[in-house]
Enzyme design. Structure first.
Site, PDB file in Angstrom:
ATOM      1  CG  HIS A 135      -1.539   1.390   1.411  1.00 50.66           C
ATOM      2  ND1 HIS A 135      -2.707   1.768   0.776  1.00 50.66           N
ATOM      3  CD2 HIS A 135      -1.126   2.478   2.128  1.00 50.66           C
ATOM      4  CE1 HIS A 135      -2.981   3.037   1.099  1.00 50.66           C
ATOM      5  NE2 HIS A 135      -2.037   3.483   1.913  1.00 50.66           N
ATOM      6  CG  HIS A 140       0.934   6.629  -0.082  1.00 51.76           C
ATOM      7  ND1 HIS A 140       0.082   7.722  -0.025  1.00 51.76           N
ATOM      8  CD2 HIS A 140       0.401   5.706   0.753  1.00 51.76           C
ATOM      9  CE1 HIS A 140      -0.911   7.463   0.806  1.00 51.76           C
ATOM     10  NE2 HIS A 140      -0.756   6.246   1.281  1.00 51.76           N
ATOM     11  CD  GLU A 181      -4.121   6.717   2.227  1.00 51.53           C
ATOM     12  OE1 GLU A 181      -3.194   6.735   3.030  1.00 51.53           O
ATOM     13  OE2 GLU A 181      -4.144   5.915   1.262  1.00 51.53           O
ATOM     14  CB  SER A 200      -2.569   0.007  -2.834  1.00 49.76           C
ATOM     15  OG  SER A 200      -3.466   0.575  -1.894  1.00 49.76           O
TER      16      SER A 200
HETATM   17  N1  HBI Z   1       1.426   6.489   9.916  1.00 45.67           N
HETATM   18  N2  HBI Z   1       2.966   5.092   8.861  1.00 45.67           N
HETATM   19  C1  HBI Z   1       1.854   5.851   8.794  1.00 45.67           C
HETATM   20  N3  HBI Z   1       1.196   5.973   7.630  1.00 45.67           N
HETATM   21  C2  HBI Z   1       0.084   6.739   7.524  1.00 45.67           C
HETATM   22  O1  HBI Z   1      -0.511   6.855   6.431  1.00 45.67           O
HETATM   23  C3  HBI Z   1      -0.385   7.421   8.667  1.00 45.67           C
HETATM   24  C4  HBI Z   1       0.321   7.271   9.856  1.00 45.67           C
HETATM   25  N4  HBI Z   1      -0.105   7.904  10.961  1.00 45.67           N
HETATM   26  C5  HBI Z   1      -1.243   8.787  10.977  1.00 45.67           C
HETATM   27  C6  HBI Z   1      -1.951   8.826   9.669  1.00 45.67           C
HETATM   28  N5  HBI Z   1      -1.508   8.207   8.585  1.00 45.67           N
HETATM   29  C7  HBI Z   1      -3.248   9.553   9.528  1.00 45.67           C
HETATM   30  O2  HBI Z   1      -3.712  10.033  10.763  1.00 45.67           O
HETATM   31  C8  HBI Z   1      -3.121  10.716   8.569  1.00 45.67           C
HETATM   32  O3  HBI Z   1      -4.419  11.077   8.179  1.00 45.67           O
HETATM   33  C9  HBI Z   1      -2.443  11.840   9.206  1.00 45.67           C
HETATM   34 FE    FE Z   2      -1.863   5.383   2.802  1.00 43.86          FE
END
Ligand code: HBI
Ligand code: FE
Length: 294
Positions: A135, A140, A181, A200
């Site tokens: 994913h 991304h 997303e 994804s």
């Molecule tokens: N941490 N590794 C990772 N990947 C994410 O997409 C991610 C996260 N922590 C918080 C988060 N996304 C969401 O709260 C976002 O909307 C900020």
């Molecule tokens: Fe993501």
């Protein structure tokens, strides 16, 4: 270690190994630790999505995917970071899984994208709640090769630190959800997907463009920031940007603080709401299917 609450409608037990993570939650990618079976699963996921994205993904995503030269084995993050850095100044930071918002935003603000080091199991090939390396990397990283989108994500990260202070975290998370997303973009007279959660996912890639079940509504920053989302079903609403410049301008030119102040104590709009002010591309005509694994 204050483990993050996953950005989910329901709590999930985090499955990564956070014991070796630093204060910024970075870990090493132990590339020699991946098994042949894991590389083979990555290859299956890549074959399936590569066919779908040719037809449904934004041109900028496809250009980034080609630039990265993704192979049928789990990518080496350091090699991919060299390509990414030359394109837009971004690098990958290996993480054990979801990390707290504060550290997540801080990485984005400094052009580091957190990519989870573990891969889903074969049983999860169609759906898993927590983002895995497929994913994060396949979904991304390609679009971070696009200069305008890369600037948007950096501006988004920079806004994050302020959001924590101003009670805007939930509204900022909605912007990430409905754009980074699950975003759609105009491509001439048709729509294409750019959101990582779509690209994804085998089922949602075609659904997001072809199905009559969801609404597809023209992007409006405040509307998106006020709209709730679910994580265990295909989206009931997709928001459509005209261009990544539009997205970047919305994040870069707008002070989010007044939006937080005006709406932070209000309930969000339902994921399937339609407002009189909405610019509708398509209106839903049915129920969004639940994820296979949910
Ligand atoms: N941490 N590794 C990772 N990947 C994410 O997409 C991610 C996260 N922590 C918080 C988060 N996304 C969401 O709260 C976002 O909307 C900020
Ligand atoms: Fe993501």
């Amino acid at each position: 270690m204050n483990l993050p609450s996953a950005p989910a409608a329901h709590e999930v037990k985090l499955r990564g190994d956070y014991s070796a993570a630093g204060p910024d939650y970075a870990v090493e990618q132990i590339w020699h630790g991946y098994t042949p079976a894991q590389h083979a699963l990555w290859g299956r996921l890549l074959d399936r999505q590569s066919a779908l994205v040719q037809r449904y993904a934004a041109q900028q995503f496809l250009a980034g995917l080609a630039k990265l030269g993704v192979e049928r084995r789990i990518p080496r993050f350091d090699a991919a970071s060299e390509v990414l850095h030359r394109a837009t100044g971004w690098r990958i930071v290996a993480v054990p899984g979801l990390i707290p918002e504060q550290q997540f935003f801080a990485h984005l603000a400094e052009r580091r994208f957190p990519v989870t080091v573990w891969l889903r199991t074969p049983e999860e090939i169609d759906y898993l709640v927590e983002p895995d390396v497929f994913h994060d990397f396949f979904g991304h990283v390609p679009l971070l090769c696009d200069p305008v989108f890369a600037d948007f994500v950096q501006a988004y990260g920079a806004a994050g630190a302020k959001a924590v202070a101003e009670g805007g975290l939930k509204m900022l998370a909605r912007l990430y959800w409905y754009c980074v997303e699950f975003g759609l973009i105009r491509d001439g007279g048709r729509l294409r997907a750019y959101g990582a959660g779509i690209l994804s996912s085998a089922g949602e890639t075609a659904y997001s463009i072809d199905s009559d079940a969801p609404h597809r509504i023209g992007f409006d920053l405040t509307r998106v920031m006020r709209t709730d989302y679910l994580i265990d079903a295909y989206q009931k609403t997709y928001f459509v940007v005209d261009s990544f410049e539009q997205l970047f301008r919305s994040a870069y030119d707008t002070d989010f603080a007044p939006i937080y102040r005006a709406h932070r104590d209000q309930a969000g709009f339902a994921p399937d709401a339609v407002l009189p002010t909405d610019v509708l591309w398509t209106r839903a005509d049915g129920e969004a299917p639940r994820h296979a694994g949910a």
